[in-house]
Design an enzyme around this catalytic site. Structure first.
Site, short mmCIF file in Angstrom:
data_model
loop_
_atom_site.label_atom_id
_atom_site.label_comp_id
_atom_site.label_asym_id
_atom_site.label_seq_id
_atom_site.Cartn_x
_atom_site.Cartn_y
_atom_site.Cartn_z
N SER A 209 -14.72 3.28 -2.19
CA SER A 209 -14.30 3.99 -0.98
C SER A 209 -13.35 5.13 -1.27
O SER A 209 -13.33 6.13 -0.54
CB SER A 209 -13.64 3.01 -0.01
OG SER A 209 -12.53 2.37 -0.61
N ASP B 114 -2.57 2.97 3.35
CA ASP B 114 -2.57 1.62 3.89
C ASP B 114 -2.24 0.58 2.82
O ASP B 114 -2.48 -0.61 3.01
CB ASP B 114 -3.93 1.30 4.51
CG ASP B 114 -5.09 1.46 3.51
OD1 ASP B 114 -4.81 1.73 2.32
OD2 ASP B 114 -6.27 1.35 3.92
N HIS C 154 -5.76 2.59 -0.08
CA HIS C 154 -6.43 3.89 -0.09
C HIS C 154 -5.40 5.02 -0.14
O HIS C 154 -4.22 4.82 0.16
CB HIS C 154 -7.32 4.03 1.14
CG HIS C 154 -8.38 2.97 1.22
ND1 HIS C 154 -8.21 1.82 1.97
CD2 HIS C 154 -9.59 2.88 0.62
CE1 HIS C 154 -9.28 1.06 1.84
NE2 HIS C 154 -10.14 1.67 1.03
#
Length: 243
Positions: free
Chosen positions: A24, A196, A199
């Site tokens: 991601s 967070d 990330h």
């Protein structure tokens, strides 16, 4: 001049490619202020920056995908650089996140197998950069987990073990490596690099962009700008300049 005739007269334009392969953190890299977008901006008209990030994936899955992304017959010769950026999911705790977890030893084997595959399709080690997972800010990530009804499913010390394994694979295979886990923690408050706890924040994206470019610039700075500057095009006979 008909377009078909112009195409026959001109040489095919071969656009070099930089392939970003990861989870991601790579998939999100083309978002606003993302590190992939920053790299694409630096290399505009020199090469294409191709985002092949797959959110949630680990190296066990990634090694199966890589041969479907790039082969000798699908333009491996045009690839001027590849980043392999996995580990944030592999390092998830097995007892709390068995789907994404990959044992440390297997993680290293998987990274090595991906490097070896790239070499087998003639992408040499000097064009490969491994990137370690970033550090984990546990208190921030725990809030994300609790909001989903889960317990904290990662630990920074564990992520560090995977980062060290990534660095060792790069040494063994002769590739470059960006040890994000170590570099970010040189700043006492590395949490500002993370949105967070896991990330990247805008600051984290900027940090990664700068660190990656320092490794890519020596490899890519000599790439020519594709197609002439508009002022250099002969407007009375553009075909003479463009074909």
């Amino acid at each position: 001049m008909a377009l078909a005739e112009a195409g026959a007269r001109g040489r095919l334009l071969h656009w070099p490619r930089v392939l970003l392969f990861g989870d991601s953190i790579t998939e999100f890299s083309f978002q606003e202020n993302g590190w992939g977008a920053a790299l694409a901006e630096r290399l505009v008209r020199k090469c294409d920056v191709v985002n092949r990030g797959v959110s949630g994936y680990n190296t066990r899955w990634a090694k199966l995908i890589l041969p479907r992304l790039i082969t000798k017959s699908t333009g491996a010769e045009s690839v001027v650089a590849v980043t392999i950026f996995f580990g944030a999911n592999d390092s998830a705790l097995k007892e709390l996140n068995p789907k994404q977890h990959v044992p440390l030893e297997e993680y290293a084997v998987n990274l090595r197998s991906m490097v070896q595959y790239l070499k087998s399709v003639d992408i040499t080690e000097d064009r490969i950069i491994l990137i370690t997972p970033p550090p984990l800010q546990e208190s921030a990530w725990e809030k994300e987990c609790l909001a989903k009804g889960d317990r904290l499913n990662r630990r920074n010390a564990t992520t560090g073990e995977y980062a060290q394994a990534c660095v060792q694979v790069a040494r063994d295979c002769g590739t470059d490596v960006l040890d994000l886990w170590t570099l970010m923690q040189k700043d006492q408050d590395f949490s500002s690099y993370l949105s967070d706890g896991l990330h990247l924040s805008t600051k984290g994206n900027s940090f990664l962009s700068a660190q990656l470019w320092s490794r890519l610039e020596p490899k890519l700075s000599a790439l020519p700008s594709l197609l002439p500057y508009w002022r250099d095009v002969d407007h009375t006979d553009p075909a003479a300049s463009l074909l």
